[in-house]
Scaffold this motif. Structure first.
Motif: not given
Lengths: 321, 214
Positions: A77-82, A125-131, A290-296, A300-308
Motif C-alpha cells: 500500500d502507500m500509507t506505510v511508505p508515506i 494521507e492527512l497527517v497531524g489532524s486528529p479525530s 499509532d502508525l506514524l509513531g513507529r516511524f519516529g 494522528p493521521a487519516v487517509g484513504f485509497a481508491l482503486n482506480v
C-alpha cells in the motif's frame, strides 16, 4: 507469438489508458484544489522497514534480494511508505501535512474481476489532524474526488475500528473467546459470531448487543437505538464525523458499525466506498493514530485509497444501456 | 422483494424453495422448470439457480445479492469475500474421514509410511484438517464418486460429505473421524449488504420470525 506476463498483472492499451487517465486527471485536480501535494515513493522498499507497520492481511508478497542480500519487497500500500517519509523527511514540519498519490501497489490476491495483483491506487494521507476534524476532511475530499470523476450511485460506509473491541472490553469478554469472536467479525461470518457469543457466560442483553451491533448499517438514524451506555467514545466519534461532513458528503455517508477492513493499522474511524454497479468496494480508508509513531513521529493521521481500476469498472457499469 | 437470490440445485433445493416461499418469493416457476436458470420478478429481483459450489462465486461478484449454500462449500472456498448471515439449520451433513471397514489401512499407512493418501472433492478442507491435526497426507482430488478411490487401492482413505452414511456403508467404508458438521447458510454480497440493508434486514427478520432460526 504469445509471451506470458505474471499472473495478476496486465498490459494497458490506449483505449483503456485514455479512460484511466481521464479518471486520474479528475482525481488529481480535486486533490490539488484542496491543497494536497503529490508524493512518489519507490515501488521497492526494505522488508524490515515496511514490517514496522501491522498491515494485517495485506502483507507484501513479492520479495527479492539486492546485491548485499537485503530483502526487498514491492509495497502493498502507500500509507506505510508515506508514514516512513514523514518520519524521515518531515521530522519537525508544521502540521497538518497533506499528501496525495497515484501509484501502483502489489498484493498476492487471487486474481478475479477487477482485483489484479498490481493495482493503481489514488489516495490521500492527512497527517497531524486528529479525530474528528481530520476524518471529516478526509471524507469531504473523498466525496469531492468521486463527484469529480462522475460516479453517481456511490455511498460511503462509516464505522469505527475501536468500536467492537471496546464493546468486548466493557462486557468483560477476554482471552480466547475474545479472539474467536473478533475472528468471526473480521471474516464477516455472522452465523459464527452468533455461535461464539452464545458460548459466552454473559446475560442475554449483552449477548444480543454483540450480535446486533456489527449488523447495524444504513442512514444515520440507525444510531438512535444506541442512546448511551455502550461504547460511548467510539459511537460519539462516528456521530461527530456524520454531523461534521459537508453537505455533499452527508448525502453519501451511511453508518456501518460492522465495517472491518483488512489492513491492521486502523485505530478509529474506518470507511469504505460502495457502488451498486460493482460487487466489491471501490476503496476505503480510516484513522491510523499509532502508525506514524513507529516511524519516529507520533502523529494522528487519516487517509484513504481508491482503486482506480475498480472505479473505472463501476463508472462503466453505471452507463445506461 | 428487489433482491436476487442464488439458489442451489440438488439436495438443498426443495427446502430452499420452501424457505423462499415463506419469505414471500414466488417459487412455483422454479419448481415446474428443470432447465430454466434465471427467474426474474417484477421488482428487479428474482432467483437464479446453479450448482451449490457456484453460489459463492455469483454472490461474491454481486450477480446475486443473497445466496443459499452449504457450509461445506463455504469452508472449501473460504477466500471468497461474502458475508455469512444465518445458519439455516437444514441440509445437515457431516464432513468425515472414512476408510475401508476392518483394520484401518489409513492408520497403518501413517504408522509405517509416515503419510496416508486421501481422495476428496474438498482438497482445501482435507489439507487444512490434516495440517491442524499434525499428520502428513497426500491429497488426491477427484471430481466424481470418491468412494471408488479406496476400493481400487489408489488411496487409503477419503474425506467426504455424508448425510446418512448409507453410501459409505454400501461401499464397505466406515467413518473414522468427524471433521465438521455442515448445514445450509444464507450468505450476502458485502456491497448489497450495505446498500440494500433494509431489504436484507427484512429477509432476516422474516426468517427469524418464521423459522425461529438462531
Amino acid at each position: 507469438m504469445i509471451h506470458p506476463i505474471p499472473s495478476g498483472t496486465r498490459d494497458v492499451l490506449p483505449d483503456e489508458m485514455r479512460e484511466l487517465r481521464a479518471i486520474e486527471s479528475a482525481v488529481r485536480a480535486t486533490f490539488e484544489r484542496l491543497d494536497y501535494g503529490e508524493i512518489s515513493t519507490p515501488a521497492l522498499e526494505y522488508e524490515d522497514t515496511l514490517a514496522r507497520a501491522d498491515v494485517g492481511d495485506a502483507k507484501p508478497t513479492y520479495r527479492l534480494f539486492d546485491e548485499q542480500g537485503a530483502v526487498l519487497v514491492l509495497r502493498s500500500d502507500m500509507t506505510v511508505p508515506i508514514a516512513r517519509v514523514v518520519g524521515t523527511r518531515y521530522p519537525t514540519a508544521p502540521l497538518p501535512l497533506r499528501f496525495y498519490y497515484l501509484a501502483h501497489a502489489y498484493r498476492g490476491v487471487r486474481p478475479q474481476r477487477g482485483q489484479p495483483r498490481e493495482f493503481l491506487q489514488a489516495g490521500i494521507e492527512l497527517v497531524g489532524s486528529p479525530s474528528p476534524e481530520g476524518t471529516i476532511e478526509a471524507l469531504n475530499v473523498l466525496c469531492a474526488a468521486l463527484e469529480a470523476v462522475g460516479l453517481e450511485g456511490y455511498r460511503v460506509g462509516l464505522g469505527d475500528a475501536s468500536l467492537f473491541p471496546t464493546l468486548l472490553d466493557e462486557l468483560g469478554v477476554a482471552g480466547e473467546s475474545r479472539g474467536r469472536i473478533l475472528h468471526e467479525l473480521y471474516s464477516q461470518d455472522f452465523a459464527g459470531l452468533e455461535r461464539e457469543v452464545a458460548r459466552l457466560d454473559i446475560d442475554a442483553d449483552a449477548a444480543g448487543l454483540l450480535v446486533r451491533v456489527p449488523q447495524v448499517r444504513g442512514e444515520s438514524a440507525v444510531l438512535d437505538d444506541f442512546a448511551g451506555g455502550v461504547a460511548d467514545a467510539a459511537l460519539a466519534s462516528v456521530r461527530a464525523v456524520l454531523e461534521g461532513v459537508d453537505a455533499k458528503a452527508r448525502r453519501r455517508v451511511i453508518v456501518d458499525l460492522g465495517l472491518a477492513r483488512a489492513l491492521g493499522y486502523y485505530t478509529g474511524a474506518v470507511f469504505e466506498v460502495y457502488d451498486p454497479a460493482l460487487g466489491v468496494p471501490l476503496g476505503g480508508g480510516g484513522r491510523y493514530d499509532d502508525l506514524l509513531g513507529r516511524f519516529g513521529r507520533g502523529l494522528p493521521a487519516v487517509g484513504f485509497a481508491l482503486n482506480v481500476e475498480r472505479l473505472h469498472i463501476a463508472l462503466m457499469g453505471e452507463e445506461p444501456r | 422483494v428487489s433482491l436476487t437470490f442464488a439458489v442451489p440445485r440438488g439436495a438443498l433445493l426443495a427446502e430452499t424453495l420452501d424457505l423462499l416461499e415463506g419469505l414471500g418469493v414466488a417459487t412455483a416457476e422454479v419448481r415446474d422448470n428443470d432447465r430454466k436458470l434465471l427467474f426474474a420478478d417484477d421488482g428487479g429481483g428474482g432467483l437464479i439457480t446453479m450448482r451449490p459450489s457456484d453460489v459463492p462465486t455469483y454472490v461474491e461478484a454481486g450477480a446475486a445479492d443473497l445466496g443459499i449454500t452449504g457450509k461445506d462449500v463455504l469452508m472449501e472456498q473460504s477466500e471468497r469475500s461474502v458475508i455469512e448471515l444465518v445458519d439455516l439449520r437444514y441440509g445437515r451433513c457431516r464432513m468425515v474421514l472414512a476408510s475401508a471397514a476392518g483394520e484401518d489401512r489409513a492408520a497403518e499407512a501413517l504408522r509405517r509410511l509416515g503419510v496416508m493418501r486421501v481422495a476428496t472433492k474438498y482438497p482445501r478442507i482435507a489439507a487444512g484438517y490434516f495440517e491442524r491435526t499434525g499428520r502428513q497426507a497426500e491429497i488426491v482430488e477427484v471430481k466424481g464418486s470418491v468412494e471408488l478411490a479406496p476400493l481400487t487401492g489408489m488411496v487409503e482413505a477419503i474425506v467426504d460429505l455424508t448425510a446418512t452414511g448409507s453410501t459409505l456403508a454400501h461401499n464397505g467404508l466406515v467413518e473414522r473421524e468427524q471433521i465438521a458438521v455442515c448445514t445450509a447458510r444464507l450468505i450476502a454480497n458485502p456491497v448489497a449488504h450495505k446498500l440494500k440493508a433494509t431489504e436484507v434486514d427484512a429477509v432476516l427478520a422474516r426468517l427469524r420470525a418464521a423459522e425461529g432460526v438462531a
